[in-house]
Write a protein that holds these residues in place. Structure first.
Motif, PDB file in Angstrom:
ATOM      1  N   LYS A   1       0.777  -1.060   0.054  1.00  0.00           N
ATOM      2  CA  LYS A   1       0.059  -0.200   0.010  1.00  0.00           C
ATOM      3  C   LYS A   1       0.872   1.134  -0.122  1.00  0.00           C
ATOM      4  CE  LYS A   1      -4.102  -1.817   2.282  1.00  0.00           C
ATOM      5  NZ  LYS A   1      -4.800  -1.892   3.553  1.00  0.00           N
ATOM      6  N   GLY A   2       2.006   1.237   0.832  1.00  0.00           N
ATOM      7  CA  GLY A   2       2.972   2.566   0.690  1.00  0.00           C
ATOM      8  C   GLY A   2       4.437   1.882   0.463  1.00  0.00           C
ATOM      9  N   THR A   3       4.883   2.884  -0.030  1.00  0.00           N
ATOM     10  CA  THR A   3       6.572   2.701  -0.090  1.00  0.00           C
ATOM     11  C   THR A   3       7.487   3.562   0.806  1.00  0.00           C
ATOM     12  OG1 THR A   3       6.542   4.815  -1.555  1.00  0.00           O
ATOM     13  CG2 THR A   3       5.905   2.621  -2.581  1.00  0.00           C
ATOM     14  N   ALA A   4       6.973   4.406   1.675  1.00  0.00           N
ATOM     15  CA  ALA A   4       7.440   5.113   2.962  1.00  0.00           C
ATOM     16  C   ALA A   4       7.831   4.199   3.831  1.00  0.00           C
ATOM     17  CB  ALA A   4       7.230   6.347   3.168  1.00  0.00           C
ATOM     18  N   GLU A   5       8.766   4.362   4.696  1.00  0.00           N
ATOM     19  CA  GLU A   5       9.079   3.680   5.968  1.00  0.00           C
ATOM     20  C   GLU A   5       7.764   3.880   6.813  1.00  0.00           C
ATOM     21  OE1 GLU A   5      10.961   1.600   6.756  1.00  0.00           O
ATOM     22  OE2 GLU A   5      12.318   1.489   5.025  1.00  0.00           O
ATOM     23  N   SER A   6       6.994   5.102   7.009  1.00  0.00           N
ATOM     24  CA  SER A   6       6.129   5.473   7.627  1.00  0.00           C
ATOM     25  C   SER A   6       4.831   4.639   7.422  1.00  0.00           C
ATOM     26  CB  SER A   6       5.769   7.128   7.640  1.00  0.00           C
ATOM     27  OG  SER A   6       5.324   7.335   6.313  1.00  0.00           O
TER      28      SER A   6
END
Length: 240
Positions: free
Chosen positions: A228-233
């Motif tokens: 769903k996401g690519t950032a560490e957050s």
């Protein structure tokens, strides 16, 4: 094109029934990290080793539904080390190694991608609050060797979980596992102190570690695109 990620593993990943809750397998939360067009099919089963999973033809059952482009996550080791049980025991060398190769070859033969996941560490500490590097015996290291020898993608969840345990400490890790006092839950009227199986909170943490490992892997670029996401957050619970 839609793809499926099959999990072949043991109780640390398996879906738990109502009578087992609040015990939870990390595989129960992995779907939440992927887009809705990507399916996680959790075939992990309580108490299984590579040997018993194969003997019971559970890999064969996966093969019947496995399609080109699918992924096979392979995480065993906890029950392979049960020397007292000939139906499950698989010596690190050569049987465990050979069994892992069978899983790898199955996925590749059917046009998919095998991924090895080292065993999630048990909650076992040495003096000074250091996680025991042999908390699952030799099995994580043998799996790393198999990954190198076969060119298979590896997610080192043993190392990642030990890093988490080190950060939280001996007392801070208790809530990740099945530690309940007497009468705290109707499923466990007697007290339970289990340093292998996860609480709901613990399963969420380990699923987060698996998602982080996928995100950080250079060997799984296509799988990474389904996250769903690519950032560490995008991965809550890191280091928490």
């Amino acid at each position: 094109m839609t793809s499926t990620l099959f999990i072949a593993g043991d109780s640390t990943a398996a879906i738990k029934g109502a009578s087992e809750k609040p015990m939870t397998g990390w595989g129960e939360y992995l779907q939440g990290y992927f887009r809705s067009s990507f399916t996680v099919d959790n075939r992990a089963v309580n108490g299984r080793s590579t040997k018993s999973f194969l003997t019971e033809r559970r890999l064969t059952a996966i093969e019947k539904e496995f399609q080109a482009g699918d992924y096979l996550f392979i995480q065993f080791g906890h029950n392979d080390g049960k020397l007292e049980d000939p139906l499950r025991y698989a010596a690190p060398n050569p049987e465990y190694r050979e069994n892992l190769v069978r899983f790898i070859e199955s996925a590749r033969r059917n046009g998919g991608t095998p991924v090895l996941l080292t065993s999630v560490s048990r909650r076992r500490f040495l003096e000074g609050g250091i996680p025991d590097p042999l908390a699952v015996g030799e099995y994580p290291e043998v799996m790393r060797q198999v990954a190198d020898d076969t060119g298979t993608a590896l997610l080192d969840i043993f190392a990642a979980s030990q890093q988490l345990y080190r950060a939280l400490g001996v007392d801070g890790t208790r809530h990740l596992f099945m530690h309940l006092p007497k009468q705290a839950h109707p499923n466990y009227p007697d007290d339970i102190s289990d340093d292998t199986h996860f609480s709901d909170v613990g399963a969420r943490h380990i699923a987060s570690l698996v998602a982080q490992a996928i995100h950080q892997s250079h060997a799984l670029p296509e799988l990474k695109r389904h996250l769903k996401g690519t950032a560490e957050s995008a991965f809550p619970g890191k280091g928490a």
